[in-house]
Design a protein around this motif. Sequence first.
Motif, PDB file in Angstrom:
ATOM      1  N   PHE A 166     -61.896  83.155 -72.760  1.00 26.30           N
ATOM      2  CA  PHE A 166     -62.727  81.959 -72.762  1.00 26.30           C
ATOM      3  C   PHE A 166     -63.637  81.937 -73.987  1.00 26.30           C
ATOM      4  CE2 PHE A 166     -62.498  82.503 -67.909  1.00 26.30           C
ATOM      5  CZ  PHE A 166     -61.297  81.810 -67.859  1.00 26.30           C
ATOM      6  N   PRO A 167     -63.951  80.776 -74.507  1.00 23.78           N
ATOM      7  CA  PRO A 167     -64.842  80.678 -75.667  1.00 23.78           C
ATOM      8  C   PRO A 167     -66.213  81.287 -75.373  1.00 23.78           C
ATOM      9  CG  PRO A 167     -63.741  78.582 -75.267  1.00 23.78           C
ATOM     10  CD  PRO A 167     -63.439  79.455 -74.086  1.00 23.78           C
ATOM     11  N   VAL A 168     -66.826  81.851 -76.415  1.00 22.97           N
ATOM     12  CA  VAL A 168     -68.107  82.526 -76.251  1.00 22.97           C
ATOM     13  C   VAL A 168     -69.165  81.569 -75.716  1.00 22.97           C
ATOM     14  CG1 VAL A 168     -69.991  83.614 -77.514  1.00 22.97           C
ATOM     15  CG2 VAL A 168     -67.643  84.312 -77.966  1.00 22.97           C
ATOM     16  N   THR A 169     -69.176  80.338 -76.194  1.00 28.56           N
ATOM     17  CA  THR A 169     -70.169  79.372 -75.714  1.00 28.56           C
ATOM     18  C   THR A 169     -70.006  79.115 -74.226  1.00 28.56           C
ATOM     19  OG1 THR A 169     -70.237  78.301 -77.879  1.00 28.56           O
ATOM     20  CG2 THR A 169     -71.053  77.039 -76.003  1.00 28.56           C
ATOM     21  N   GLU A 170     -68.772  79.007 -73.770  1.00 29.61           N
ATOM     22  CA  GLU A 170     -68.510  78.787 -72.350  1.00 29.61           C
ATOM     23  C   GLU A 170     -68.955  79.990 -71.528  1.00 29.61           C
ATOM     24  OE1 GLU A 170     -64.726  77.487 -69.494  1.00 29.61           O
ATOM     25  OE2 GLU A 170     -64.509  77.569 -71.683  1.00 29.61           O
ATOM     26  N   ILE A 171     -68.727  81.180 -72.052  1.00 29.51           N
ATOM     27  CA  ILE A 171     -69.126  82.396 -71.354  1.00 29.51           C
ATOM     28  C   ILE A 171     -70.642  82.478 -71.215  1.00 29.51           C
ATOM     29  CG2 ILE A 171     -69.261  84.913 -71.597  1.00 29.51           C
ATOM     30  CD1 ILE A 171     -66.401  84.815 -72.693  1.00 29.51           C
ATOM     31  N   PHE A 177     -76.878  82.136 -68.616  1.00 32.63           N
ATOM     32  CA  PHE A 177     -77.885  82.030 -69.662  1.00 32.63           C
ATOM     33  C   PHE A 177     -78.228  80.573 -69.916  1.00 32.63           C
ATOM     34  CE2 PHE A 177     -75.979  86.178 -70.443  1.00 32.63           C
ATOM     35  CZ  PHE A 177     -77.095  86.957 -70.612  1.00 32.63           C
ATOM     36  N   ALA A 178     -79.496  80.341 -70.286  1.00 36.18           N
ATOM     37  CA  ALA A 178     -79.964  78.978 -70.511  1.00 36.18           C
ATOM     38  C   ALA A 178     -79.555  78.442 -71.871  1.00 36.18           C
ATOM     39  CB  ALA A 178     -81.482  78.917 -70.361  1.00 36.18           C
TER      40      ALA A 178
END
Length: 484
Positions: A166-171, A177-178
């Motif tokens: 999964f993409p880091v932003t999605e993770i 995390f906020a």
Amino acid sequence: MSVFRQPGPSGRRRLDGVTDEDSRYEAVRSRDGRFDGAFFFAVGTTGIYCRPSCPAVTPKRRNVRFFPTAAAAQGAGFRACRRCRPDAVPGSAEWNVRADVVGRAMRLIADGVVDREGVAGLAARLGYSARQVQRQLTGELGAGPVALARAQRAHTARVLLQTTGFPVTEIAFAAGFASVRQFNDTVRAVYAATPSELRAAAPRGGRADRRTATPTAGIPLRLAHRGPYQPGPVFDLLEREAVEGVEDVTGTPGTRTYRRTLRLPYGTGITAVDEHPGTARTGSGAHPGGWLDARIHLTDLRDLTTAVQRLRRLLDLDADPYAVDERLGADTRLAPLVAARPGLRSPGTADPDELAVRALVGRDEAARLVQRCGKSLDAPCGTLTHLFPEPAALAGTEPQGALGALTAALADGAVRLDPGADRDAAADALRGIPGLDARTIAGIRTRALGDPDVAPPGPDLPDSWRPWRSYALNHLRAAGELEY
């Protein structure tokens, strides 16, 4: 020097007190995996914290500090050891046993309440002020609710980075995390690596799993447990109780797979757990632990932490089999049963409200309620087609009798069975519902509330079995001396 102390009133080996720091160091020196999760140690000269069974060279005593939680070690500026992965140990069995505010708070934090509702929401569920909760957790565990939730988010992030593509932003948002910045800063602080570096450092098996981890296929996980684990009796119970449409068990004993649907805070999930356990030893002299392989499919990744914790409670993976077997094995009647099934667990539930309804109506009636009132999955998976109906839906369609009274009480909060519920208060509230007998209430207390020391009505159980009478009864049932 023995690392053991006489069991305290709770029946657990005691590791508290100033003099017991020497005992903790002895456990570290002998790489004793029995204490993984019970405490952590950090090395001042390296800035790293570890689990007691870490296979690295034992540090000098003067360089070692001890912490009750990973969050406390992180708060003191130490980063997680990449060799023993202390964040991956089973949760402390203390939080399953304890019925006080700290134990209840830890169960709620593990369920993701702080991430979803903040410290104010946690405090409201406990019936205390946020300041009181902060003070009690910090005083006993060296970390407040925010720090404890942060450590849990970091672990979830590592799991997703190393087992999925999964993409880091999605993770970042899936882990709770906020912001991406908060995610990056936390990963660097806890693991001394960027998210990309942490992903690249995944064990070989994790990199292989990542190729098959997709939103459709689900997330592969290893659900760790300490000490011996007897999966057979647990899967026997799950197979015997499986409710059509919500659960199924396939395969033959020893190679079975249990699957079920889950209603979660942000969406729904389907989980699968394999019966055949994985085993491992960490360091010379360590006692074996292991894991159960699982796969979780979620409609919303933010539910991962909650789904994992609910599976862990269902399978009783955070228990301390050493403390249980030590106490029960000293009894002449139970000793041969414990010897035959070391590490026998007391299964809980993935959904306390569901368990309460099923304890009252039985398997066949529960299946009828699923078909009549349960919500259909958007995408059925084989025989898994529904979510178990919520109490409010059942109260509206089944208003009469004990079922109507129970579901109405669950729906309006008169009876609370969530991970932070007060066990005595919940039992008292259940006793006020007409049609619930003492045996049903005992079953709900054991399974839905995770109480390790329940004695149902019938012959008196010896006080020497306390505080593990729920486990003692499971030994008698497994040996055919009691009916389920």
